[in-house]
Scaffold this active site. Structure first.
Site, PDB file in Angstrom:
ATOM      1  CG  HIS A 172       6.840  60.332   2.090  1.00  0.00           C
ATOM      2  ND1 HIS A 172       6.420  59.044   2.332  1.00  0.00           N
ATOM      3  CD2 HIS A 172       6.539  61.027   3.208  1.00  0.00           C
ATOM      4  CE1 HIS A 172       5.876  58.967   3.530  1.00  0.00           C
ATOM      5  NE2 HIS A 172       5.948  60.158   4.091  1.00  0.00           N
ATOM      6  CG  ASP A 183       7.297  56.099   0.749  1.00  0.00           C
ATOM      7  OD1 ASP A 183       8.380  56.716   0.701  1.00  0.00           O
ATOM      8  OD2 ASP A 183       6.223  56.643   1.063  1.00  0.00           O
ATOM      9  CB  SER A 234       6.255  59.319   7.161  1.00  0.00           C
ATOM     10  OG  SER A 234       4.927  59.557   6.780  1.00  0.00           O
TER      11      SER A 234
END
Length: 715
Positions: A86, A222, A650
């Site tokens: 992402h 991810d 992230s």
């Protein structure tokens, strides 16, 4: 003033580390004094110098900020960068077409020549940091207004940044901490030639979609891979075909032995924003006024976007990243409302503030701190309605390009009109670039529908005095707002690239001044910037009070928080692999990891969120897990730690006690969504991709053994 600063700094170093060991986002330069002993007890085998060193290579040299909003790590001697899927989403979408849809189908470069360069992507390396609190605070005093204080601080910051940038080689940023009570400078080096190396299919990288977002158990791959390039001498450089893969100072080795309950876990990264010092009424304002408006406005945009995206793969590619960003915060804000309400966070803060107020009004403290709580509460009481209004307005401004673009382009056109022919010719390329950028990847019907839907919501729900242009629009449109807004958009020069380009050839002041969409956009932005005198006065008192509130909490030792709020500067957080209570939805023996078996159980053919490539199913049936299987035979996917992270983390590497890569942080759990405001040591978890699953996807599923050969793998 200097005595107070000295007392605060000394008290920080003398404080016992009594807070939960996994709570806190810590500066690397203070790890030796504040955290190293605790970390060793938990399983760290590195020295503080091996984590952060100015003069020698250390872990910090393998951690980068990725494109300004995420974290990544260097995992090979050839500049290979690992981050979340992402985080790379924008770049992957940009490099995708309907014919070569890398976002949907995945992409793997089998050689350097096949790697793809996005238009704009950079990584930022951290060089060093230092404390300049005493220097900056010596330039201010308590008689200054907040505006005067800010001006004095900014003047000194400019000097410090110039002193340390080495003639422009480095980016230097001086940041405020503890609400303006401390200041540190950070030196960075940016690298702009960053290329896509590999990404799994979207069905793997986003497995679970919005349904599983912020949820556990999780089964998401991810991750994505990029590479940093330099000039032939190893220096940061603009993109060139002659550039070579970076030779980094440090890269992370990979550990394939796996994780188990209570294993040490350390995360380095760039957490974006926390508000652990936020006053009670600030929390209440968010829960009751700001966040509900944000959630509702976001859902309106998502519903309109999804309708158009579902009808066209081209539109889906253009808006996939924007939709994902809105959807993420939509669920985040609703989760924050639920968690902060459930845990009575505002009430807990009020209880602390009552203790603080009693301390503040003792004779020796009253002059400095006596009015702090009352000034803070007065500000929030005055701004509650404005907070709700502003979040509906933000939904409109963020939702459709045509809420902001007419103002952004139009103010340049106003200047353009007044110039002579020679000056216009000079300005025209810049204006053309602005127009090109505005209409790049735009789908006009979607933008119009979002504009209409958001205007309706804003008019109905903002509960605040509307801008003049919106009032007029409402009056003129009557009961037919949708058709009226569509009409003014059809007539506007700002909804057509061709009309804007024609305007550059034949500028017309009257036409611009009577463009209703431009007038609407101007008024919306003016409303957003509006700061009524009463609120401005309260804001002045609030800014000073909040700074003193944080200072007072630290001096009095009433607060358990010992670290500064996150603000996108490099931090370290440490904890352990820790399970949540047993969950029937997870097939794992201990609820701190998930398996491929659980992922296959969620599989739904052709589903937007739970589809999987056929090759995954085939490899699972054959149990073809290679060296990446757990010693107990299952294929691991995700795992949990109790590290203290937030947005910006992230893509952060999860490291074992030796500083080896065991996973990749990508999410938190919705039960602890209040974590940006208050840390819950029982519920707070970080959700990580197991590095064994990452490498299985690279090697076994995708056949990119060229990447595997680059890595330093320990078994």
């Amino acid at each position: 003033m200097k005595k107070i600063i000295l007392f605060i700094i000394v008290s920080i170093f003398m404080m016992p580390t009594s807070s939960k060991a996994n709570e806190g986002m810590w500066f690397l330069m203070f790890i030796d004094r504040l955290n190293h002993r605790d970390m060793q007890k938990m399983g760290l085998q590195l020295t503080a110098e091996e984590i952060y060193s100015i003069n020698n290579n250390s872990l910090k040299d393998a951690i980068v900020q990725f494109n300004g909003g995420c974290t990544a790590s260097i995992i090979s001697e050839q500049g290979l960068v690992l981050t979340n899927h992402h985080c790379g989403y924008d770049a992957i979408a940009e490099l995708s077409t309907e014919e070569k849809n890398h976002l949907k189908n995945g992409f793997w470069a089998k050689s350097f020549d096949e790697e793809l360069k996005p238009e704009s992507l950079y990584v930022r390396f951290f060089v060093r940091m230092d404390d300049v609190s005493e220097r900056i605070l010596s330039k201010v005093n308590d008689t200054m207004s907040e505006k005067e204080r800010e001006a004095a601080i900014n003047k000194e910051i400019a000097v410090i940044e110039k002193e340390n940038n080495e003639g422009g080689k480095y980016t230097v940023s001086v940041r405020s901490f503890f609400q303006g009570n401390e200041f540190y400078f950070f030196v960075y080096e940016d690298y702009e030639d960053v290329r896509l190396v590999g990404t799994p299919t979207e069905s793997i990288g986003k497995f679970g979609g919005d349904t599983d977002n912020w949820e556990w158990p999780r089964h998401t791959g991810d991750f994505s891979l990029f590479r940093v390039y330099t000039d032939k001498d190893g220096n940061a450089a603009k993109y060139s075909e002659d550039n070579i893969p970076m030779k980094p100072k440090k890269h992370l080795a990979v550990d394939l032995t796996g994780v188990k309950e209570n294993d040490f876990a350390m995360i380095l990264g760039y957490p974006g924003r926390t508000n652990r010092w936020m006053p009670a009424e600030g929390i209440e304002q968010n829960v009751q006024y700001a966040y509900p408006a944000w959630v509702e406005a976001s859902k309106v945009s998502m519903d309109v976007m999804k309708k158009h995206m579902d009808n066209s793969e081209d539109v889906n590619l253009k808006y996939a990243s924007a939709y994902a960003g809105i959807a993420n915060y939509w669920k985040n804000r609703q989760g924050m409302i639920d968690a902060l309400t459930k845990h009575g966070t505002a009430d807990k803060k009020r209880a602390l503030e009552k203790k603080f107020d009693r301390w503040a009004n003792k004779k020796r403290n009253k002059e400095m701190y006596g009015n702090v709580v009352s000034d803070i509460n007065a500000y929030y009481a005055l701004t509650n309605d404005k907070a709700r209004h502003d979040n509906y307005l933000i939904g409109l401004l963020r939702g459709s390009k045509f809420a902001v673009a007419p103002w952004r382009i139009g103010r340049n056109l106003e200047y353009f009109i007044e110039q002579n022919k020679a000056k216009r010719e000079e300005l025209q390329p810049r204006l053309q670039a602005l127009i090109d950028d505005t209409f790049k990847n735009m789908y006009l019907p979607l933008e119009k529908d979002v504009m209409v839907a958001q205007l309706k919501l804003y008019i109905e729900k903002s509960g605040y005095e509307l801008p003049a242009a919106v009032k007029q629009l409402k009056e003129d449109a009557g009961d037919d707002l949708e058709n009226y807004v569509n009409a003014i958009m059809e007539l506007s020069i700002f909804t057509s690239k061709e009309r804007l380009e024609a305007f550059l050839m034949y500028p017309n002041k009257v036409l611009l001044e009577n463009d209703l969409l431009y007038l609407l956009s101007k008024d919306l932005l003016a409303k957003y910037r509006e700061n009524p005198e009463a609120i401005a006065t309260a804001e002045e008192a609030y800014s000073k009070a909040y700074r003193k509130f944080v200072q007072g909490l630290r001096v009095s030792k009433l607060s358990s928080v010992k670290y500064p709020d996150a603000n996108s500067t490099l931090r370290l957080t440490y904890g352990k692999v820790v399970a949540l209570p047993k969950d029937a939805r997870n097939d794992a023996k201990i609820n701190n990891y998930t398996t491929m078996k659980g992922m296959i159980a969620k599989y739904k053919p052709n589903d937007d969120e739970f589809d999987l490539p056929a090759e995954v199913m085939d490899l699972y049936k054959k149990k073809d897990f290679g060296q990446y299987a757990d010693k107990n035979g299952y294929m691991p996917v995700n795992f949990l730690t109790n590290n203290d992270i937030t947005g910006g983390n992230s893509g952060s590497p999860v490291l074992n006690g030796k500083g080896e890569l065991i996973g990749l942080a990508f999410d938190g759990n919705i039960e602890a969504m209040a974590g940006d405001v208050i840390f819950d040591d029982k519920l707070q978890r970080t959700i990580n991709v197991d590095i064994r699953y990452v490498l299985w996807l690279v090697d076994k599923l995708s056949g990119a053994d060229n990447i595997i050969k680059e890595l330093t793998i320990k078994k």
